[in-house]
Motif scaffolding. Structure first.
Motif, PDB file in Angstrom:
ATOM      1  N   GLU A   1     185.179  -1.597  39.159  1.00  0.00           N
ATOM      2  CA  GLU A   1     185.223  -2.809  39.981  1.00  0.00           C
ATOM      3  C   GLU A   1     186.476  -3.619  39.685  1.00  0.00           C
ATOM      4  O   GLU A   1     187.113  -4.160  40.601  1.00  0.00           O
ATOM      5  CB  GLU A   1     183.972  -3.653  39.732  1.00  0.00           C
ATOM      6  N   MET A   2     186.852  -3.719  38.406  1.00  0.00           N
ATOM      7  CA  MET A   2     188.050  -4.474  38.044  1.00  0.00           C
ATOM      8  C   MET A   2     189.290  -3.926  38.721  1.00  0.00           C
ATOM      9  O   MET A   2     190.130  -4.678  39.223  1.00  0.00           O
ATOM     10  CB  MET A   2     188.261  -4.414  36.527  1.00  0.00           C
ATOM     11  N   TRP A   3     189.417  -2.610  38.746  1.00  0.00           N
ATOM     12  CA  TRP A   3     190.633  -1.959  39.237  1.00  0.00           C
ATOM     13  C   TRP A   3     190.391  -1.257  40.564  1.00  0.00           C
ATOM     14  O   TRP A   3     190.981  -0.234  40.855  1.00  0.00           O
ATOM     15  CB  TRP A   3     191.155  -0.970  38.187  1.00  0.00           C
ATOM     16  N   LYS A   4     189.528  -1.841  41.406  1.00  0.00           N
ATOM     17  CA  LYS A   4     189.069  -1.154  42.620  1.00  0.00           C
ATOM     18  C   LYS A   4     190.216  -0.831  43.576  1.00  0.00           C
ATOM     19  O   LYS A   4     190.146   0.157  44.307  1.00  0.00           O
ATOM     20  CB  LYS A   4     187.992  -1.970  43.315  1.00  0.00           C
ATOM     21  N   GLU A   5     191.263  -1.648  43.591  1.00  0.00           N
ATOM     22  CA  GLU A   5     192.398  -1.353  44.474  1.00  0.00           C
ATOM     23  C   GLU A   5     193.032  -0.018  44.102  1.00  0.00           C
ATOM     24  O   GLU A   5     193.246   0.854  44.962  1.00  0.00           O
ATOM     25  CB  GLU A   5     193.451  -2.458  44.382  1.00  0.00           C
ATOM     26  N   THR A   6     193.321   0.165  42.819  1.00  0.00           N
ATOM     27  CA  THR A   6     193.943   1.408  42.378  1.00  0.00           C
ATOM     28  C   THR A   6     192.972   2.569  42.496  1.00  0.00           C
ATOM     29  O   THR A   6     193.358   3.672  42.899  1.00  0.00           O
ATOM     30  CB  THR A   6     194.433   1.272  40.924  1.00  0.00           C
ATOM     31  N   VAL A   7     191.708   2.343  42.157  1.00  0.00           N
ATOM     32  CA  VAL A   7     190.698   3.397  42.283  1.00  0.00           C
ATOM     33  C   VAL A   7     190.616   3.884  43.726  1.00  0.00           C
ATOM     34  O   VAL A   7     190.567   5.096  43.995  1.00  0.00           O
ATOM     35  CB  VAL A   7     189.326   2.896  41.798  1.00  0.00           C
ATOM     36  N   ALA A   8     190.609   2.951  44.677  1.00  0.00           N
ATOM     37  CA  ALA A   8     190.528   3.332  46.086  1.00  0.00           C
ATOM     38  C   ALA A   8     191.746   4.141  46.518  1.00  0.00           C
ATOM     39  O   ALA A   8     191.623   5.119  47.269  1.00  0.00           O
ATOM     40  CB  ALA A   8     190.388   2.082  46.960  1.00  0.00           C
ATOM     41  N   LEU A   9     192.921   3.765  46.042  1.00  0.00           N
ATOM     42  CA  LEU A   9     194.134   4.499  46.401  1.00  0.00           C
ATOM     43  C   LEU A   9     194.141   5.895  45.784  1.00  0.00           C
ATOM     44  O   LEU A   9     194.616   6.853  46.400  1.00  0.00           O
ATOM     45  CB  LEU A   9     195.359   3.712  45.954  1.00  0.00           C
ATOM     46  N   LEU A  10     193.612   6.020  44.575  1.00  0.00           N
ATOM     47  CA  LEU A  10     193.492   7.349  43.972  1.00  0.00           C
ATOM     48  C   LEU A  10     192.492   8.195  44.735  1.00  0.00           C
ATOM     49  O   LEU A  10     192.677   9.408  44.895  1.00  0.00           O
ATOM     50  CB  LEU A  10     193.060   7.216  42.506  1.00  0.00           C
ATOM     51  N   ASP A  11     191.435   7.571  45.246  1.00  0.00           N
ATOM     52  CA  ASP A  11     190.411   8.318  45.978  1.00  0.00           C
ATOM     53  C   ASP A  11     190.906   8.776  47.345  1.00  0.00           C
ATOM     54  O   ASP A  11     190.618   9.903  47.775  1.00  0.00           O
ATOM     55  CB  ASP A  11     189.155   7.459  46.151  1.00  0.00           C
ATOM     56  N   THR A  12     191.634   7.925  48.054  1.00  0.00           N
ATOM     57  CA  THR A  12     192.143   8.327  49.374  1.00  0.00           C
ATOM     58  C   THR A  12     193.312   9.291  49.249  1.00  0.00           C
ATOM     59  O   THR A  12     193.534  10.131  50.120  1.00  0.00           O
ATOM     60  CB  THR A  12     192.567   7.105  50.195  1.00  0.00           C
ATOM     61  N   GLY A  13     194.073   9.176  48.157  1.00  0.00           N
ATOM     62  CA  GLY A  13     195.085  10.170  47.825  1.00  0.00           C
ATOM     63  C   GLY A  13     196.171  10.328  48.868  1.00  0.00           C
ATOM     64  O   GLY A  13     196.589   9.372  49.535  1.00  0.00           O
ATOM     65  N   GLU A  14     196.635  11.565  49.007  1.00  0.00           N
ATOM     66  CA  GLU A  14     197.757  11.866  49.891  1.00  0.00           C
ATOM     67  C   GLU A  14     197.421  11.603  51.349  1.00  0.00           C
ATOM     68  O   GLU A  14     198.282  11.188  52.128  1.00  0.00           O
ATOM     69  CB  GLU A  14     198.161  13.334  49.704  1.00  0.00           C
ATOM     70  N   ALA A  15     196.177  11.816  51.762  1.00  0.00           N
ATOM     71  CA  ALA A  15     195.802  11.570  53.160  1.00  0.00           C
ATOM     72  C   ALA A  15     195.948  10.090  53.491  1.00  0.00           C
ATOM     73  O   ALA A  15     196.482   9.724  54.545  1.00  0.00           O
ATOM     74  CB  ALA A  15     194.368  12.038  53.406  1.00  0.00           C
ATOM     75  N   GLY A  16     195.477   9.235  52.590  1.00  0.00           N
ATOM     76  CA  GLY A  16     195.630   7.812  52.814  1.00  0.00           C
ATOM     77  C   GLY A  16     197.083   7.383  52.827  1.00  0.00           C
ATOM     78  O   GLY A  16     197.485   6.523  53.607  1.00  0.00           O
ATOM     79  N   GLU A  17     197.881   8.012  51.971  1.00  0.00           N
ATOM     80  CA  GLU A  17     199.304   7.687  51.934  1.00  0.00           C
ATOM     81  C   GLU A  17     199.992   8.100  53.229  1.00  0.00           C
ATOM     82  O   GLU A  17     200.831   7.362  53.763  1.00  0.00           O
ATOM     83  CB  GLU A  17     199.965   8.384  50.747  1.00  0.00           C
ATOM     84  N   ARG A  18     199.639   9.277  53.743  1.00  0.00           N
ATOM     85  CA  ARG A  18     200.252   9.724  55.009  1.00  0.00           C
ATOM     86  C   ARG A  18     199.907   8.770  56.147  1.00  0.00           C
ATOM     87  O   ARG A  18     200.762   8.449  56.995  1.00  0.00           O
ATOM     88  CB  ARG A  18     199.782  11.141  55.333  1.00  0.00           C
ATOM     89  N   GLU A  19     198.669   8.315  56.183  1.00  0.00           N
ATOM     90  CA  GLU A  19     198.264   7.378  57.229  1.00  0.00           C
ATOM     91  C   GLU A  19     199.026   6.066  57.108  1.00  0.00           C
ATOM     92  O   GLU A  19     199.505   5.515  58.108  1.00  0.00           O
ATOM     93  CB  GLU A  19     196.753   7.132  57.132  1.00  0.00           C
ATOM     94  N   GLU A  20     199.140   5.578  55.886  1.00  0.00           N
ATOM     95  CA  GLU A  20     199.875   4.334  55.662  1.00  0.00           C
ATOM     96  C   GLU A  20     201.347   4.492  56.026  1.00  0.00           C
ATOM     97  O   GLU A  20     201.947   3.595  56.641  1.00  0.00           O
ATOM     98  CB  GLU A  20     199.742   3.910  54.203  1.00  0.00           C
ATOM     99  N   ASN A  21     201.932   5.639  55.666  1.00  0.00           N
ATOM    100  CA  ASN A  21     203.343   5.869  55.973  1.00  0.00           C
ATOM    101  C   ASN A  21     203.578   5.947  57.482  1.00  0.00           C
ATOM    102  O   ASN A  21     204.608   5.488  57.988  1.00  0.00           O
ATOM    103  CB  ASN A  21     203.819   7.157  55.310  1.00  0.00           C
ATOM    104  N   ALA A  22     202.627   6.536  58.201  1.00  0.00           N
ATOM    105  CA  ALA A  22     202.760   6.625  59.662  1.00  0.00           C
ATOM    106  C   ALA A  22     202.737   5.233  60.284  1.00  0.00           C
ATOM    107  O   ALA A  22     203.531   4.925  61.189  1.00  0.00           O
ATOM    108  CB  ALA A  22     201.641   7.487  60.239  1.00  0.00           C
ATOM    109  N   MET A  23     201.831   4.390  59.795  1.00  0.00           N
ATOM    110  CA  MET A  23     201.772   3.018  60.305  1.00  0.00           C
ATOM    111  C   MET A  23     203.058   2.268  59.973  1.00  0.00           C
ATOM    112  O   MET A  23     203.610   1.558  60.812  1.00  0.00           O
ATOM    113  CB  MET A  23     200.567   2.289  59.711  1.00  0.00           C
TER     114      MET A  23
END
Length: 274
Positions: A222-244
């Motif tokens: 819970e403390m580090w939920k931002e980083t945890v979420a980014l680790l969970d979404t991984g490369e797919a989340g990064e690709r989506e963010e990069n496209a936006m």
């Protein structure tokens, strides 16, 4: 520290090891070496993750301390040639290790004995506490120097854990090498020393008791939920963010181009002044 029989030992291909000893009750010391400088290869990541799992599932709850048997380096970061040729390196290798450390159900301490650069420093930041050798080593994010960008969880962990934004700026945009005293002053590490100082920290904060209630890892998630979420979404989340981001950047460039061209046209007619 006198020789202590290992609780277990794991091999890191091609010629490394991760060895676990118990120098004090409920303190598990994981010492890794993967010559020459503990690069975070798939084999290294997999073995260190397995060591954490073994402690979690086979031994009483306590404190995990990680350090390096190579005196000059805690870790010198990624091996980029290996990263490029390893499909799914981040999602299947590096991010699972980082997530495990970040949400581990016991306290974790990185005993930084030498240099920790780039992903090596990021790995230390995934621990709960950091003790740094006062006589050797620098902490540095040097991605700027060799033209690499920070992936979202790489940036997030510093944004969440560093106490001051100007330290974050200096670290990322100046590639500053922090010595031990500077790292302590800026709040990157919690103390200076070696094993004795690490043990003192464990005792002073009563870390061997902190996992007893069973919610230690949940609280960290819970403390580090931002980083945890980014680790969970991984490369797919990064690709989506990069496209936006690419879409926004294209629109911004078009607006800038149109504005500059309009200014140039008015200059030619003598209507514009700087």
């Amino acid at each position: 520290m006198p020789p202590i029989p290992p609780l277990f030992s794991l091999d890191v291909e091609p010629r490394g090891t991760v060895i676990c000893i118990q120098p004090s009750p409920k303190i598990y010391l994981l010492t890794f070496q993967s010559p020459p400088d503990n690069r975070m290869t798939p084999a290294f990541n997999k073995t260190l993750l397995l060591a954490l799992d073994v402690i979690d599932h086979r031994f009483p709850k306590g404190v995990v301390v990680t350090t390096s048997a190579i005196s000059k380096f805690y870790s010198n970061g990624l091996d980029y040639e290996t990263v490029l040729k390893t499909k799914g390196f981040f999602d299947d290798s590096l991010y699972p290790l980082w997530r495990r450390l970040l949400t581990y159900p016991m306290p974790t301490v990185a005993l930084i004995n030498g240099h920790a650069f780039a992903a090596g420093l990021m790995t230390a930041m995934m621990h709960d506490y950091r003790i740094m050798n006062p006589h050797r080593g620098y902490l540095c994010l040097n991605e700027l120097d060799f033209g690499a960008y920070l992936k979202p969880p790489m940036a997030s962990i510093f944004r969440q854990k560093l106490p001051r934004p100007d330290t974050y700026r200096t670290m990322v945009l100046e590639s500053k090498r922090f010595n031990a005293l500077e790292a302590l002053k800026e709040g990157i590490v919690d103390g200076l020393g070696g094993w004795d100082e690490t043990k003192s920290l464990v005792e002073e904060v009563a870390l061997t008791k902190r996992a007893d209630s069973g919610v230690y890892g949940t609280l960290k998630a819970e403390m580090w939920k931002e980083t945890v979420a980014l680790l969970d979404t991984g490369e797919a989340g990064e690709r989506e963010e990069n496209a936006m981001r690419a879409g926004h950047d294209h629109g911004r460039r078009e607006r800038v181009r149109a504005g500059v061209e309009e200014w140039e046209r008015t200059c030619k007619t003598g209507q514009a002044k700087l």
